[in-house]
Design a protein around this motif. Structure first.
Motif, PDB file in Angstrom:
ATOM      1  N   ALA A 110      19.009 -53.534 -12.835  1.00 33.80           N
ATOM      2  CA  ALA A 110      20.401 -53.644 -13.298  1.00 33.80           C
ATOM      3  C   ALA A 110      20.567 -53.042 -14.687  1.00 33.80           C
ATOM      4  O   ALA A 110      21.669 -52.742 -15.118  1.00 33.80           O
ATOM      5  CB  ALA A 110      20.838 -55.110 -13.307  1.00 33.80           C
ATOM      6  N   TYR A 111      19.461 -52.908 -15.382  1.00 36.14           N
ATOM      7  CA  TYR A 111      19.480 -52.318 -16.723  1.00 36.14           C
ATOM      8  C   TYR A 111      18.585 -51.091 -16.771  1.00 36.14           C
ATOM      9  O   TYR A 111      17.488 -51.098 -16.199  1.00 36.14           O
ATOM     10  CB  TYR A 111      18.965 -53.317 -17.769  1.00 36.14           C
ATOM     11  CG  TYR A 111      19.885 -54.499 -18.000  1.00 36.14           C
ATOM     12  CD1 TYR A 111      20.940 -54.406 -18.908  1.00 36.14           C
ATOM     13  CD2 TYR A 111      19.693 -55.700 -17.330  1.00 36.14           C
ATOM     14  CE1 TYR A 111      21.790 -55.485 -19.131  1.00 36.14           C
ATOM     15  CE2 TYR A 111      20.531 -56.785 -17.537  1.00 36.14           C
ATOM     16  CZ  TYR A 111      21.588 -56.668 -18.445  1.00 36.14           C
ATOM     17  OH  TYR A 111      22.419 -57.721 -18.658  1.00 36.14           O
ATOM     18  N   VAL A 138      13.436 -44.273  -9.039  1.00 34.40           N
ATOM     19  CA  VAL A 138      13.562 -43.519 -10.285  1.00 34.40           C
ATOM     20  C   VAL A 138      14.614 -44.206 -11.146  1.00 34.40           C
ATOM     21  O   VAL A 138      15.492 -44.903 -10.645  1.00 34.40           O
ATOM     22  CB  VAL A 138      13.973 -42.041 -10.048  1.00 34.40           C
ATOM     23  CG1 VAL A 138      12.885 -41.301  -9.298  1.00 34.40           C
ATOM     24  CG2 VAL A 138      15.288 -41.955  -9.304  1.00 34.40           C
ATOM     25  N   SER A 139      14.506 -43.995 -12.442  1.00 37.38           N
ATOM     26  CA  SER A 139      15.471 -44.616 -13.352  1.00 37.38           C
ATOM     27  C   SER A 139      16.742 -43.779 -13.396  1.00 37.38           C
ATOM     28  O   SER A 139      16.740 -42.616 -12.984  1.00 37.38           O
ATOM     29  CB  SER A 139      14.865 -44.742 -14.748  1.00 37.38           C
ATOM     30  OG  SER A 139      15.225 -43.627 -15.522  1.00 37.38           O
ATOM     31  N   PRO A 140      17.838 -44.356 -13.906  1.00 37.98           N
ATOM     32  CA  PRO A 140      19.086 -43.569 -14.000  1.00 37.98           C
ATOM     33  C   PRO A 140      18.947 -42.370 -14.942  1.00 37.98           C
ATOM     34  O   PRO A 140      19.764 -41.466 -14.913  1.00 37.98           O
ATOM     35  CB  PRO A 140      20.107 -44.576 -14.561  1.00 37.98           C
ATOM     36  CG  PRO A 140      19.487 -45.928 -14.399  1.00 37.98           C
ATOM     37  CD  PRO A 140      18.015 -45.738 -14.345  1.00 37.98           C
ATOM     38  N   ILE A 141      17.898 -42.382 -15.764  1.00 38.83           N
ATOM     39  CA  ILE A 141      17.707 -41.302 -16.737  1.00 38.83           C
ATOM     40  C   ILE A 141      16.875 -40.167 -16.141  1.00 38.83           C
ATOM     41  O   ILE A 141      16.685 -39.128 -16.752  1.00 38.83           O
ATOM     42  CB  ILE A 141      17.053 -41.895 -18.018  1.00 38.83           C
ATOM     43  CG1 ILE A 141      17.881 -43.084 -18.514  1.00 38.83           C
ATOM     44  CG2 ILE A 141      16.949 -40.869 -19.142  1.00 38.83           C
ATOM     45  CD1 ILE A 141      17.156 -43.970 -19.514  1.00 38.83           C
ATOM     46  N   HIS A 142      16.383 -40.360 -14.915  1.00 35.49           N
ATOM     47  CA  HIS A 142      15.469 -39.402 -14.302  1.00 35.49           C
ATOM     48  C   HIS A 142      15.991 -37.956 -14.328  1.00 35.49           C
ATOM     49  O   HIS A 142      15.211 -37.033 -14.603  1.00 35.49           O
ATOM     50  CB  HIS A 142      15.162 -39.854 -12.872  1.00 35.49           C
ATOM     51  CG  HIS A 142      13.986 -39.169 -12.266  1.00 35.49           C
ATOM     52  ND1 HIS A 142      12.693 -39.409 -12.669  1.00 35.49           N
ATOM     53  CD2 HIS A 142      13.902 -38.220 -11.291  1.00 35.49           C
ATOM     54  CE1 HIS A 142      11.871 -38.653 -11.965  1.00 35.49           C
ATOM     55  NE2 HIS A 142      12.569 -37.934 -11.120  1.00 35.49           N
ATOM     56  N   HIS A 187      25.150 -46.793 -17.191  1.00 33.19           N
ATOM     57  CA  HIS A 187      25.378 -46.073 -18.436  1.00 33.19           C
ATOM     58  C   HIS A 187      24.080 -45.610 -19.090  1.00 33.19           C
ATOM     59  O   HIS A 187      24.089 -45.113 -20.208  1.00 33.19           O
ATOM     60  CB  HIS A 187      26.150 -46.966 -19.418  1.00 33.19           C
ATOM     61  CG  HIS A 187      27.484 -47.411 -18.896  1.00 33.19           C
ATOM     62  ND1 HIS A 187      28.532 -46.546 -18.692  1.00 33.19           N
ATOM     63  CD2 HIS A 187      27.935 -48.625 -18.492  1.00 33.19           C
ATOM     64  CE1 HIS A 187      29.580 -47.209 -18.194  1.00 33.19           C
ATOM     65  NE2 HIS A 187      29.234 -48.472 -18.058  1.00 33.19           N
ATOM     66  N   GLY A 188      22.962 -45.796 -18.396  1.00 33.22           N
ATOM     67  CA  GLY A 188      21.654 -45.491 -18.985  1.00 33.22           C
ATOM     68  C   GLY A 188      21.536 -44.044 -19.423  1.00 33.22           C
ATOM     69  O   GLY A 188      21.108 -43.743 -20.545  1.00 33.22           O
ATOM     70  N   GLY A 210      29.252 -46.762 -27.280  1.00 35.50           N
ATOM     71  CA  GLY A 210      30.472 -47.145 -26.582  1.00 35.50           C
ATOM     72  C   GLY A 210      30.241 -48.042 -25.385  1.00 35.50           C
ATOM     73  O   GLY A 210      31.189 -48.463 -24.735  1.00 35.50           O
ATOM     74  N   VAL A 211      28.981 -48.353 -25.067  1.00 33.20           N
ATOM     75  CA  VAL A 211      28.685 -49.182 -23.907  1.00 33.20           C
ATOM     76  C   VAL A 211      28.473 -50.628 -24.364  1.00 33.20           C
ATOM     77  O   VAL A 211      27.525 -50.913 -25.106  1.00 33.20           O
ATOM     78  CB  VAL A 211      27.424 -48.680 -23.168  1.00 33.20           C
ATOM     79  CG1 VAL A 211      27.115 -49.581 -21.988  1.00 33.20           C
ATOM     80  CG2 VAL A 211      27.604 -47.234 -22.737  1.00 33.20           C
TER      81      VAL A 211
END
Lengths: 90, 949
Positions: free
Chosen positions: B714-715, B573-577, B780-781, B755-756
């Motif tokens: 990584a992104y 899953v993505s970090p935004i999941h 930071h996603g 800010g990232v």
């Protein structure tokens, strides 16, 4: 399951690697006849006996290497070499 | 035959203080802890345990162990349980199988009246014609199919897997196997001892001989004091390349079954011998049992197998059975000695019980016939290692021939000796196994470049200096002067086999498949050699000449659950999941990824992107970081188009073809710095393209200076799309001029977003709208996604999922590799043939693409149905008029909320590819609809003004 001797990772289960098929020289793309190119794409010697073939250590060091294997006995013959000839088309 | 429980036996394995209650066909029964289901029923006087497969004949105990073909029962929702092996548990609901309406009154037993018609090939011959009746035949015959009942509502049970790398695995825990394990362990080897039975000891367990019992106690004590790992109620089911072993463990405390995958350095095969039934008239009548069954019943469970017995003995085990029977109170009517020419001819009685035995021409009243006719060597693991065991007529069984030197046989499989001789051979085998394992261990370790160095040279391959076991003479007893059952699982008689041989199925492999002999639940353990003997007899040849069938894995059955084990497939899953999950997402699985499909209404998501601005999480998009001076050469080699002059900050679309010219992948690659590029691939192609790149770099161009790092995860990747996307980006972006002149379409900038720092921002998009594709350091996603959502609330920002993206890309006519192309789609067929630069010196697939340039090829085209409300199914065929001649197919189809009509991509024959061509689409319903090919791929904004905006 076959143990495949990766030169970096040592003997690994064959499911850790991707089989790259018979080592097969790539013809010059600018001079190859259709017959030569298609032999490169599709035709394999498939011997019962010693065969130089490529493996990709997909779950390990990610190196392509080539090694001789006896297709009748599954015995490997040292030494493994860096992959120097591409296998078939993907 | 009346079986009953007798007084306490010194060798018994039951705990008479622990009474277990259970049900058998609905009636209450009880047994003791340590009983098998069958021994508890036998102790209660039950004689009939099942009905035979074809003739529905009553069947009783034959071998009283795992391989007994007559003891298959249903336990609760668990079908085909081996009652001769499964231990009794309190509350078990045990039922008979293959009997209707009941075990005692089985209507299908009428089959036996027609038995002489149900010969080999009966079903093949009888139900061939007429063909239109096949479905009826199938339905009727299915009700006759044997086996238990599967309960589709059974909850999923827990299954488990284990991986282990012992030096030595010993398969079989009789005296030779235990000694082998102890000796190997004594040499310092790690040892796994696998016992098929519930306890170690092999044939010693059911021997009443005092010396045998003393030896068993000694061996068990030695095992307890050793480092040997012992698995009971477990079977080595298969031996594969390099001693890769499958072991099924049936008594795991949590898992229903556990599959153990063991990489043994050496394997010791010590399975013992299986007692072989004898073929004669009435040999399947309840009351005919093997000597092993008699001894197990008497000595392990204190059960008297009958009142008055005839014992047919051709070996010491038969003699011991007679003694054991007398001790539990069975009267021995006669002992017929098979070694001195004594012969059994038949039994007589009802279908349910023996009442007399005809032996040596005389009829002897008896309710029990115990048969000790010889042994079958279970050479299974040797066969799987490539050995072809050979038959020795003097010993009447098969022996190992020449197994590979990392597989060693001991015990009865290897030969005969008294107990001390077997133990010595076992111990010698264990020492040899340990010595060879040490050599294998040294080799494995020294060949691993990065392993700790190993001391010394590789030990020499230890020579086999074991004193071979002898071979006791044994009469060849396979069939009496009468015919009888050979395969009780499948109801195959020796007559059937002779008939099959006379019909021409006279090779053992053919006869096996034609008659199904050896193909039932016992899988040849009991019946293989008798089958071979029947064929040999019919051919007038010897068993050696006929040969035997090959034993294949699994040696013992295992459940599909054990093979499946636990789910090990990772889910990505993505970090935004977490945001998606909190916002009414509908998830779709795409490869390993769980991705947002939509958030309730994909059409509304499309309209919002077209009118305002939307965000899509495209993290699974493949990303490769490429660095080095030779990257442009690599790109030129892998893509069909040109890359040598891509400026810093520029982005280009590329198509990859394989060496056969077929489209492999596509995506954009951008130049981030002087020697720094980022390649994007399709989400599904991420892994394959990475391998493809490595293959070219490592094997064809090893001199090129390129370093490849996969950075897909990584992104976190976010596409910000829509006419208001620039406004939204301007609120969160620092350090980049977002103006259309300064940051035009098909360029890339590094930026600080919300800010990232270190974010990459690409002016590209799949949707056809003005869009910015952001690649944010993964940690930071979620933050950047939330910042975009917060900053754009007044702009109408909203999420969109894969479905909305698929609609919009179809509106724009962007093809998807693998959806709109297939394994035969050559590069020019995509309509992007102009990308292919044949003047480049070399690139993957160049010759095929050069030759293809002169041919007319099927083309990917945009198609619009004439009726705007009809959306043809994907894969619907494009046909010629009213015929079924296939001219192409629809590859993608959706209803466009932007255009309010159905839109498609499809592949068509070359002569249909021109804009304006009318085609006929055959829908799944059979209806044919008219449609028109349009002259460019984009249904919407063909000039691309919106995305350049």
């Amino acid at each position: 399951m076959l143990l495949v001797p990766c030169p970096n990772c040592g003997p690994r289960n064959s499911t850790d690697l991707r089989y790259g098929g018979e080592s097969h020289a790539r013809p010059d793309p600018n001079t190859a006849s259709p017959a030569e190119w298609r032999a490169y794409l599709y035709l394999r010697d498939n011997p019962a006996g010693w065969l130089r073939e490529n493996w990709y250590c997909a779950s390990g060091c990610r190196r392509w290497f080539s090694i001789e294997r006896n297709t009748a006995t599954n015995e490997f013959r040292d030494p493994p070499l860096p992959g120097d000839k591409r296998g078939g088309a993907a | 035959m009346t079986m009953s429980r007798q007084g306490v036996q010194p060798t018994e394995v039951i705990d008479r203080a622990a009474k277990l209650r259970f049900r058998w066909n609905g009636k209450r029964f009880s047994g003791f802890e340590g009983d098998t289901i069958a021994s508890a029923l036998a102790a209660s006087g039950e004689q009939i345990f099942s009905r035979s497969m074809k003739y529905h004949r009553p069947r009783g105990i034959l071998t009283a162990d795992y391989w007994d073909p007559n003891l298959m029962v249903q336990v609760g929702d668990d079908p085909n349980v081996r009652a001769g092996h499964r231990l009794l548990e309190s509350g078990m609901d045990v039922r008979s199988q293959n009997a209707w309406p009941s075990l005692n009154r089985d209507i299908k037993a009428a089959n036996s009246l027609f038995g002489r018609f149900l010969t080999a090939g009966f079903y093949y011959k009888t139900f061939m014609r007429p063909q239109w009746l096949w479905p009826t035949y199938e339905r009727v015959l299915a009700t006759f199919a044997p086996g238990g009942k599967i309960d589709l509502d059974t909850p999923h049970a827990y299954h488990d897997k284990r991986y282990t790398h012992p030096d030595v695995v010993v398969a079989g825990a009789g005296p030779a196997g235990i000694e082998a394990a102890l000796a190997a362990s004594g040499e310092g080897a790690s040892v796994l001892l696998v016992s098929h039975e519930h306890a170690v000891g092999g044939h010693l367990r059911y021997s009443s001989d005092a010396a045998d019992q003393a030896a068993l106690a000694e061996l068990r004590a030695a095992l307890d004091a050793s480092d040997v790992e012992v698995l009971t109620d477990s079977t080595v089911t298969g031996r594969y390349e390099d001693n890769w072993l499958g072991i099924v463990q049936r008594n795991h405390p949590i898992a229903v079954e556990r599959l153990i995958k063991a990489r043994a350095k050496t394997l010791v095969a010590a399975p013992g011998l299986i007692e072989r039934p004898y073929v004669f008239e009435g040999n399947d009548r309840p009351g005919v049992i093997t000597s092993g069954a008699a001894r197990r019943l008497a000595n392990l469970w204190g059960v008297k197998p009958g009142e008055r017995a005839v014992v047919f003995s051709a070996n010491a085990d038969g003699d011991a059975a007679a003694a054991d029977l007398e001790r539990v109170g069975t009267e021995i009517a006669a002992v017929i000695d098979g070694r001195t020419g004594g012969r059994i001819s038949s039994t007589s009685g009802s279908s349910r019980a023996v009442d007399a035995v005809v032996a040596d021409g005389a009829s002897i009243d008896a309710d029990l016939l115990v048969v000790a006719a010889g042994w079958t060597a279970p050479t299974s693991l040797l066969n799987m290692a490539g050995d072809r065991p050979v038959y020795d007529p003097a010993a009447a069984r098969f022996f190992p021939s020449d197994p590979p030197s990392n597989v060693l046989a001991t015990g009865g499989l290897a030969g005969d000796a008294d107990l001390d001789g077997l133990r010595q051979h076992g111990a010698a085998t264990g020492r040899l196994a340990a010595a060879r394992a040490a050599a294998v261990r040294h080799r494995l370790q020294s060949r691993t470049a990065r392993a700790l160095p190993v001391d010394g040279d590789e030990p020499a391959w230890a020579p086999d200096e074991r004193v071979p076991l002898g071979r006791d003479p044994h009469p060849e007893l396979y069939r009496a002067d009468t015919h009888g059952m050979v395969d009780m699982s499948e109801d195959i008689s020796s007559k059937d086999l002779v008939a099959a041989a006379h019909e021409g199925y006279d090779s053992v492999e053919l006869a096996k498949r034609y008659t199904t002999a050896t193909m039932g639940p016992s899988q040849g353990k009991l019946e293989t050699v008798n089958t071979v003997a029947a064929i040999a007899e019919a051919r007038g040849e010897t068993i050696s000449q006929v040969g035997t069938t090959v034993w294949r894995p699994p040696y013992a059955p295992l459940t599909l659950g054990a093979l499946a084990g636990r789910m090990f497939e990772p889910v990505r899953v993505s970090p935004i999941h977490p945001w998606h999950e909190a916002n009414n997402v509908s998830i779709i699985q795409a490869g390993q990824w769980l991705r947002p499909d939509h958030y309730g209404d994909p059409a509304a998501e499309v309209r919002n992107v077209r009118e305002n601005v939307g965000l899509i999480d495209v993290t699974p998009l493949g990303k490769l970081d490429l660095r080095g001076p030779d990257v442009p050469k690599l790109l030129s080699l892998l893509y069909v188009n040109k890359w040598m002059k891509l400026g810093v900050g520029r982005v280009r679309y590329g198509m990859m073809c394989a060496e056969d010219g077929v489209v492999l992948d596509d995506g954009v690659t951008g130049r981030l710095g002087e020697d720094h590029y980022m390649m994007s691939t399709t989400s599904s192609g991420a892994g394959g393209v990475w391998e493809w790149v490595e293959n070219w770099l490592q094997t064809e161009r090893p001199d090129w200076q390129v370093h490849v790092t996969p950075v897909t995860t990584a992104y976190a990747s976010i596409n910000v799309a829509g006419p208001k996307s620039r406004e939204l980006m301007s609120r969160v972006c620092e350090g980049v001029d977002l103006d259309a002149e300064a940051f035009p379409y098909m360029t890339v900038r590094e930026a600080t977003v919300a800010g990232v720092a270190g974010c990459f921002m690409w002016r590209i998009g799949f949707t056809g709208e003005l869009s910015f594709e952001l690649h944010v350091p993964a940690g930071h996603g979620l933050h950047v996604w939330e910042a975009l959502m917060d900053s754009g609330s007044d702009l109408g920002v909203g999420p969109f999922g894969l479905e909305a993206q698929r609609i919009m890309r179809l509106e724009k006519g962007h093809f998807i590799v693998g959806q709109d192309t297939d394994g035969l789609t050559l590069g020019p067929s995509t309509g992007l043939g102009s990308l292919i630069k044949l003047d480049k010196d070399d690139f993957a697939g160049k010759p095929e693409l050069a030759w293809a340039a002169d041919r007319s090829l099927p083309m990917v085209v945009a198609i619009q149905p004439d009726d705007p409300d009809v959306v043809p199914e994907e894969a619907a065929q494009i046909v010629r008029g009213d015929t079924n001649e296939i001219l192409g197919r629809i590859t993608s189809s959706r209803y466009s909320p932007t255009l309010n009509r159905s839109i498609c991509l499809g592949q068509v024959e070359p002569d249909l590819a021109a804009g304006g061509t009318k085609v006929t689409v055959l829908l799944e319903s059979g209806e044919r609809i008219g449609a028109t090919v349009i002259d460019h791929h984009a249904h919407f904004d063909p000039a691309g003004e919106r995305l350049r905006g």
